[in-house]
Design an enzyme around this catalytic site. Structure first.
Site, PDB file in Angstrom:
ATOM      1  N   GLU A 162      32.997  20.062  66.930  1.00  0.00           N
ATOM      2  CA  GLU A 162      33.388  18.926  67.772  1.00  0.00           C
ATOM      3  C   GLU A 162      34.282  17.951  67.007  1.00  0.00           C
ATOM      4  O   GLU A 162      34.878  17.060  67.592  1.00  0.00           O
ATOM      5  CB  GLU A 162      32.139  18.203  68.312  1.00  0.00           C
ATOM      6  N   CYS A 183      34.296  26.476  51.902  1.00  0.00           N
ATOM      7  CA  CYS A 183      33.055  27.163  51.526  1.00  0.00           C
ATOM      8  C   CYS A 183      33.257  28.018  50.293  1.00  0.00           C
ATOM      9  O   CYS A 183      32.307  28.438  49.662  1.00  0.00           O
ATOM     10  CB  CYS A 183      32.576  28.034  52.674  1.00  0.00           C
ATOM     11  N   GLU A 239      25.384  21.058  47.809  1.00  0.00           N
ATOM     12  CA  GLU A 239      26.773  21.342  48.157  1.00  0.00           C
ATOM     13  C   GLU A 239      27.394  19.999  48.540  1.00  0.00           C
ATOM     14  O   GLU A 239      27.040  19.424  49.578  1.00  0.00           O
ATOM     15  CB  GLU A 239      26.845  22.305  49.347  1.00  0.00           C
TER      16      GLU A 239
END
Ligand code: NAD
Length: 500
Positions: free
Chosen positions: A177, A282, A383
Site C-alpha cells: 500500500e 532484502c 534487520e
C-alpha cells in the site's frame, strides 16, 4: 490535486467502495501525493470471483495462446521501462537508475515465462508393462494470490505472476500500500497485451485484504514476500486454511572478507551492496565479517567510499542514494545508530540528522558505518533495512562461518577471497539460500530460483525458476493401456496389479 489509485478487477479499474484509503507519500518531499483505495472483504471477493471465472477458459487455453500474450507483454514492459521506473521513484524514493534495474530484473522472469512450454513438458515412459504407458503432466492450480512488499514494487510482483499465469493460473495481487502505482501499470500493460479480463487482478489494502485472501476458499496458493514476522504469519495462516504457500521473509546478509581478498574490490562491493537503494533491499549486505588482520584497512576503505556517496532525490540523475520509505522508518533506522555506541559499537560514520537542502521534509538519512559490532547489539541482531553497515571481526575463517551460521536469517551471503578452496568450502558450509563468491548481491537469474533458508523463507519452494513452475502447478500421472484386439481377455483378478 491528490491522485487516487484504484483496484484492477476483471480487466478494468474498480473504484474503491470501502471508503477507506491510505496515503502514498513521495519520500523525497514528504508530500502525500496519492491516496490508495483499501479493499474490503467484498472487494477482495469480487477480485477472486473475477479470477475464478477467468480460470474457466484461461486454465484450458493453449500454451501457444498464453505465451504469445506474454511475448507481447514483454515488449510493452520493455517499452514502458522508463515510465514504470518513474512511478517507482515517485513512491518508493529509490534513484531512477536503480528503479530501471529493478524493472530489468523483473523482465528476466517474463523471459522465462515466455519459454514456459519447455518447463511444462511432461514425461512419458512407454511400455512400462505390456501395452501400458505412463505419463506425468503438470496442471495449474486455479486462482493464486501474491502479496508483495514496498521495496520492489515492480520486480517482486514480476517474480510471481508471469510464471503463474503462463502455467494457466489466474492471479490476484495485493501489492504494498506504500507504493501501489507500478502494480496497476503492470495490469494495464497485461490488458494491452491481450490478457483476457480477470486473469490478472489487483486489490490494494492492508491486513483486511490480506486476511481475506488467506482464508478465501477459492484461493489455492499464496506467494508472499515481505518481513519475517508477517511471512511467518502468512505461512501459518494460509497453511492452516489448506493452501500451498511460499513466504519469503527478511534478511541480515553477511559478507565474509578473507585476508587474501582484493580489499579495494571488497570495499567497493560492500558500499554498493550496503547502501544501494538506501539499504532497503532484502539482499543488501548489512554485516561485513572481516577475518584476521584486514579489519582496520577494510573499514577505512569503506569509510572513504561511503563519504563520497551523493544523497538526493531519485529524480536527480546525480543522486546515488535516495530517501527512506517513510518518516517513521527513517526514525527507526536512526534509533539503531543512536543506540549503537552504548551497545559497544564504534560509530565510524553517523548518518542521523542528515537532510537535503530544498527537500527538508523528505525522509532523509545519511550513511552509517558501525565497527567492532558485538553480536549482542540490536544493530546486528535486527534487520534494520536502512543504510547502516555493521562490521564484525573474526580471527579465522571458521569463526566467521560460525558467526554467520548462528544468525536466524539465511537469505544471501557472500565471500570475498582469492582462494578457490576456501570459496568452495564456504559454498558447502554456509547456511543460506543464495551464495556469492566475490559477488555481493547474488540474486539468481530468472532460470535459477530465488530463496533463503531459516527465517528468510517459510515453505518448501523458492520463487521463480524451476521452483516457480513447480509451485504454480500440481502433478498428475496417467497410466494408459490400449489392449490389442488379439489379446486374450484379462479376466477378473483381485490381486494388487503387478507390471509384467
Ligand atoms: P511487510 O511485511 O511489512 O509487508 C509486506 C506485505 O504484507 C505488504 O503487502 C503489506 O501490506 C502486508 N502486511 C503488512 N502487515 C501485515 C499484517 N499484519 N497482516 C497481513 N499483511 C500484512 O514488508 P515491507 O516493509 O513492505 O517490505 C520489507 C521487508 O520485505 C523486509 O523485511 C525485506 O527483507 C523483505 N523482503 C524480502 C524479500 C525476499 O526475497 N526474501 C524480498 C523483498 C523484501
Amino acid at each position: 490535486m491528490t491522485n487516487i489509485v484504484n483496484h484492477w478487477i476483471g480487466g478494468k479499474t474498480a473504484e474503491g467502495a470501502s471508503g477507506t484509503y491510505g496515503p502514498v507519500t513521495n519520500p523525497a518531499t514528504g508530500e502525500v501525493t496519492t491516496k490508495v483505495a483499501f479493499a474490503s472483504v467484498d472487494e477482495v471477493d469480487a477480485a477472486v470471483a473475477a479470477a475464478k471465472e477467468a480460470y474457466l477458459t484461461w486454465g484450458q487455453s493453449s500454451l501457444a495462446q498464453r505465451t504469445s500474450i506474454l511475448f507481447r507483454f514483454r515488449a510493452l514492459l520493455d517499452e514502458h521501462r522508463d515510465e514504470i521506473a518513474g512511478l517507482i521513484t515517485a513512491e518508493h524514493g529509490k534513484v531512477h537508475s536503480d528503479a530501471l534495474g529493478e524493472v530489468a530484473r523483473g523482465l528476466e522472469i517474463v523471459d522465462l515465462a515466455c519459454g514456459i512450454n519447455v518447463q511444462l513438458k511432461g514425461e512419458l515412459s512407454t511400455q512400462v508393462a505390456t501395452r501400458v504407458d505412463v505419463s506425468s503432466i503438470r496442471q495449474p492450480l486455479g486462482v493464486v494470490a501474491g502479496i508483495t512488499p514496498f521495496n520492489f514494487p515492480a520486480m517482486v510482483p514480476l517474480w510471481m505472476f508471469p510464471i503463474a499465469i503462463a502455467c494457466g493460473n489466474t492471479f490476484v495481487l495485493k501489492p504494498s500500500e506504500k507504493d501501489p502505482s507500478a502494480a496497476v501499470k503492470l495490469a494495464e500493460l497485461l490488458s494491452e497485451a491481450g490478457l483476457p479480463d480477470g486473469v490478472f487482478n489487483v486489490v490494494h489494502g492492508d491486513k483486511v485484504a490480506v486476511d481475506r485472501l488467506l482464508e478465501h476458499p477459492d484461493v489455492k496458493a499464496v506467494s508472499f514476500v515481505g518481513s519475517t514476522p508477517i511471512a511467518r504469519y502468512i505461512h501459518t495462516t494460509a497453511s492452516a486454511n489448506g493452501k500451498r504457500v511460499q513466504a519469503l521473509g527478511g534478511a541480515k546478509n553477511h559478507m565474509l572478507v578473507l585476508p587474501d581478498a582484493d580489499l579495494d574490490a571488497a570495499a567497493d562491493a560492500a558500499v554498493s551492496a550496503a547502501y544501494g537503494s538506501a539499504g532497503e533491499r532484502c539482499m543488501a549486505i548489512s554485516a561485513v565479517v572481516a577475518v584476521g588482520s584486514v579489519g582496520d584497512t577494510l573499514v577505512e576503505k569503506i569509510r572513504e567510499r561511503a563519504e563520497k556517496i551523493k544523497i538526493g532525490p531519485g529524480t536527480d540523475p546525480s543522486s546515488e542514494m535516495g530517501p527512506l520509505i517513510t518518516k517513521a522508518h527513517r526514525d527507526k533506522v536512526a534509533s539503531y545508530v543512536e543506540g549503537a555506541a552504548a551497545e559497544g559499537c564504534e560509530v565510524v560514520l553517523d548518518g542521523t540528522g542528515y537532510t537535503v537542502e530544498g527537500h527538508e521534509d523528505g525522509h532523509w538519512i545519511g550513511l552509517s558505518l558501525l565497527d567492532r559490532v558485538p553480536t549482542t547489539a540490536k544493530a546486528y541482531q535486527d534487520e534494520i533495512f536502512g543504510p547502516v553497515l555493521c562490521v564484525l571481526r573474526a580471527e579465522t575463517y571458521e569463526e566467521g562461518v560460525a558467526l554467520i551460521n548462528a544468525s536466524p536469517f539465511g537469505n544471501g551471503t557472500a565471500i570475498f577471497t582469492r582462494d578457490g578452496g576456501a570459496a568452495r568450502r564456504f559454498q558447502l558450509e554456509i547456511e543460506a539460500g543464495m551464495v556469492g563468491v566475490n559477488v555481493p548481491i547474488p540474486v539468481p537469474v530468472g532460470y535459477h530460483s530465488f530463496g533463503g533458508w531459516k527465517d528468510s523463507l517459510f515453505g518448501d519452494h523458492h520463487i521463480y525458476g524451476n521452483d516457480g513452475t513447480h509451485f504454480y502447478t500440481r502433478g498428475k500421472v496417467v497410466t494408459t493401456r490400449w489392449p490389442d484386439p488379439a489379446d486374450a481377455p484379462a479376466g477378473v483378478d483381485l490381486g494388487f496389479p503387478r507390471n509384467h
